[in-house]
Design an enzyme around this catalytic site. Structure first.
Site, PDB file in Angstrom:
ATOM      1  N   GLY A  10      -2.539 -23.433  18.895  1.00  0.00           N
ATOM      2  CA  GLY A  10      -3.654 -22.813  19.619  1.00  0.00           C
ATOM      3  C   GLY A  10      -4.950 -22.946  18.824  1.00  0.00           C
ATOM      4  N   ARG A  71       0.535 -28.912  21.012  1.00  0.00           N
ATOM      5  CA  ARG A  71       1.707 -28.180  20.537  1.00  0.00           C
ATOM      6  C   ARG A  71       2.864 -29.174  20.412  1.00  0.00           C
ATOM      7  NH1 ARG A  71       0.831 -22.878  20.221  1.00  0.00           N
ATOM      8  NH2 ARG A  71      -0.941 -21.990  21.353  1.00  0.00           N
ATOM      9  N   ASP A 102       1.854 -20.620  12.690  1.00  0.00           N
ATOM     10  CA  ASP A 102       3.219 -20.730  12.165  1.00  0.00           C
ATOM     11  C   ASP A 102       3.940 -21.984  12.643  1.00  0.00           C
ATOM     12  OD1 ASP A 102       3.187 -19.728  14.732  1.00  0.00           O
ATOM     13  OD2 ASP A 102       4.795 -18.278  14.413  1.00  0.00           O
ATOM     14  N   THR A 126      -5.188 -19.043  13.229  1.00  0.00           N
ATOM     15  CA  THR A 126      -4.718 -18.545  14.525  1.00  0.00           C
ATOM     16  C   THR A 126      -5.449 -17.248  14.821  1.00  0.00           C
ATOM     17  OG1 THR A 126      -2.863 -17.624  15.802  1.00  0.00           O
ATOM     18  CG2 THR A 126      -2.727 -17.406  13.408  1.00  0.00           C
ATOM     19  N   ASP A 128      -4.249 -14.932  16.313  1.00  0.00           N
ATOM     20  CA  ASP A 128      -3.259 -13.845  16.227  1.00  0.00           C
ATOM     21  C   ASP A 128      -3.264 -13.174  14.861  1.00  0.00           C
ATOM     22  OD1 ASP A 128      -0.599 -15.269  18.322  1.00  0.00           O
ATOM     23  OD2 ASP A 128      -2.671 -14.712  18.714  1.00  0.00           O
ATOM     24  N   ASP A 130      -1.375 -13.476  12.450  1.00  0.00           N
ATOM     25  CA  ASP A 130      -0.024 -12.960  12.131  1.00  0.00           C
ATOM     26  C   ASP A 130       0.686 -13.829  11.103  1.00  0.00           C
ATOM     27  OD1 ASP A 130       1.723 -14.305  15.092  1.00  0.00           O
ATOM     28  OD2 ASP A 130       0.331 -15.223  13.637  1.00  0.00           O
ATOM     29  N   ARG A 172       0.967 -12.786  20.686  1.00  0.00           N
ATOM     30  CA  ARG A 172       2.341 -13.011  21.165  1.00  0.00           C
ATOM     31  C   ARG A 172       3.341 -12.093  20.467  1.00  0.00           C
ATOM     32  NH1 ARG A 172       3.601 -18.376  22.602  1.00  0.00           N
ATOM     33  NH2 ARG A 172       2.269 -19.250  21.023  1.00  0.00           N
TER      34      ARG A 172
HETATM   35  O1  F6P Z   1      -0.976 -19.149  19.159  1.00  0.00           O
HETATM   36  C1  F6P Z   1      -2.133 -18.459  19.406  1.00  0.00           C
HETATM   37  C2  F6P Z   1      -2.224 -18.160  20.875  1.00  0.00           C
HETATM   38  O2  F6P Z   1      -3.552 -17.933  21.172  1.00  0.00           O
HETATM   39  C3  F6P Z   1      -1.377 -16.966  21.294  1.00  0.00           C
HETATM   40  O3  F6P Z   1      -2.036 -15.763  21.061  1.00  0.00           O
HETATM   41  C4  F6P Z   1      -1.174 -17.218  22.750  1.00  0.00           C
HETATM   42  O4  F6P Z   1      -0.026 -16.575  23.247  1.00  0.00           O
HETATM   43  C5  F6P Z   1      -1.025 -18.724  22.791  1.00  0.00           C
HETATM   44  O5  F6P Z   1      -1.763 -19.247  21.697  1.00  0.00           O
HETATM   45  C6  F6P Z   1      -1.508 -19.343  24.085  1.00  0.00           C
HETATM   46  O6  F6P Z   1      -1.202 -20.710  23.983  1.00  0.00           O
HETATM   47  P1  F6P Z   1      -1.817 -21.786  25.012  1.00  0.00           P
HETATM   48  O7  F6P Z   1      -3.272 -21.889  24.731  1.00  0.00           O
HETATM   49  O8  F6P Z   1      -1.048 -23.047  24.669  1.00  0.00           O
HETATM   50  O9  F6P Z   1      -1.539 -21.274  26.386  1.00  0.00           O
END
Ligand code: F6P
Length: 341
Positions: A10, A71, A102, A126, A128, A130, A172
């Site tokens: 992300g 991803r 991660d 990120t 997040d 986290d 998440r």
């Molecule tokens: O990994 C970070 C993040 O922003 C999460 O908070 C979220 O659930 C996810 O990516 C969303 O992923 P995408 O942009 O691929 O829908």
């Protein structure tokens, strides 16, 4: 040395600040920097650009990543790791600097432990926040700015209409965005993945606020938060290459239940990808710059399979393996937040 750089998972703001720092510090050390496109897909497809001063001119504040991201998980694709190794060897790459969360850093760690290792360093990024072992990952502070501004704006309309507004934010597995945006934005309830929540308690809190004369409430909920007796609410059970479902909908679900249970006008909104975009905050630009410089210096010292980090204001590094456990919200801060509900 010829050093590769990639940005995976992300996106967020301030990734470009880190790319710019890797390139400028790399050139200072007499290195060549190759920018691989779209996360791990770049080394797999031999898709890269030779970075130059012009490549990074003017990108410090810009959100997103000039290299693109994805991803892509090479360990889920037949032959991808070997293909990556051949491509990196042909390009003369001696080390990779990997910017991501991660998932991206987990791939980097595994590559360092192959029979014929691909040497890599991680930079935590990120929204997040986290990632274990660092107080901040790139992107978190910029996301907080967006979320807090949104909560300030929602306060005025909720108050004017005497409404309950449920705001869903990303997060998440950990509720750092929800907790700190909720604290900064004066939320009346904050719901995080780390603690299952009782809808009865949420409804009671709204009623008590009403009885005390507060005719509106703002509730912040992380997308990964779960009500008692339910699992996470998803948009699709389909998983990505790292096994993640696409979360979303807890905010709307909760708003509907609140309106049914209280009879009060309730609205919801999901800040979603707004949290990932826009101009990088000054703090994020600074840690991203520090991280990019520190990553090149780890490469020069031959210290691989490590992630740069910031701990109590000091830029340091930790073994990548230690970074790969999810860092939950600080219980002390979560308890403190309850004082303001
Ligand atoms: O990994 C970070 C993040 O922003 C999460 O908070 C979220 O659930 C996810 O990516 C969303 O992923 P995408 O942009 O691929 O829908």
């Amino acid at each position: 040395m010829r050093i590769g750089i990639l940005t995976g998972g992300g996106d967020s703001s301030a990734i470009n600040a880190a790319i710019r720092a890797v390139v400028r510090r790399g050139f200072e050390g007499g290195h060549q920097i190759l920018g691989f496109k779209n996360g791990w897909a770049g080394p797999i497809n031999n898709d890269y650009v030779e970075m130059t001063d012009e490549s990074v001119s003017g990108i410090l504040p810009r959100g997103g990543t000039i290299l693109g991201t994805s991803r892509t998980n090479p360990f889920k694709m037949d032959g991808a790791v070997e293909k990556m190794r051949e491509n990196l060897k042909r390009a003369g790459i001696e080390a990779m600097i990997c910017i991501g969360g991660d998932d991206t850093l987990g791939v980097a760690h595994k590559l360092n432990h192959l029979d014929e290792p691909i040497l890599a360093i991680g930079i935590p990024q990120t929204i997040d926040n986290d990632i274990n072992g660092t107080d901040f990952a790139i992107g978190f502070q910029s996301a907080l700015l967006v979320a807090t501004d949104a909560l300030d704006r929602l306060h005025t309309t909720a108050e004017s209409h005497h409404r309950i507004i449920v705001v869903e934010v990303m997060g998440r597995d950990a509720g750092h965005v929800a907790l700190y945006a909720g604290l900064a934005g004066g939320a009346d309830t904050i719901l995080v993945p780390e603690h299952r929540f009782s809808i009865d308690d949420v409804v009671d809190r709204i009623k008590k606020r009403r009885q005390s004369g507060k005719t509106f409430s703002i509730i912040v909920v992380a997308e990964g938060a779960r009500p008692e007796g339910r699992e996470q609410i998803v948009i699709t059970e389909k998983t990505d290459a790292f096994g993640h479902v696409r979360l979303g909908g807890i905010g709307e679900y909760l708003a509907n239940v609140i309106e049914e249970r209280t009879g009060l006008e309730t609205r919801s909104m999901n800040l979603g990808h707004l949290l990932r975009g826009g101009v990088a905050s000054p703090f994020d630009r600074i840690i991203a710059t520090e991280f990019g410089v520190a990553a090149v210096e780890l490469v020069e010292k031959g210290e691989f399979d490590r992630m740069v980090a910031i701990q109590c204001g000091d830029v340091t590094s930790i073994p990548l393996e230690e970074a790969l456990t999810t860092r939950p919200v600080d219980e002390r801060v979560f308890r403190m937040a309850q004082l303001f509900f």
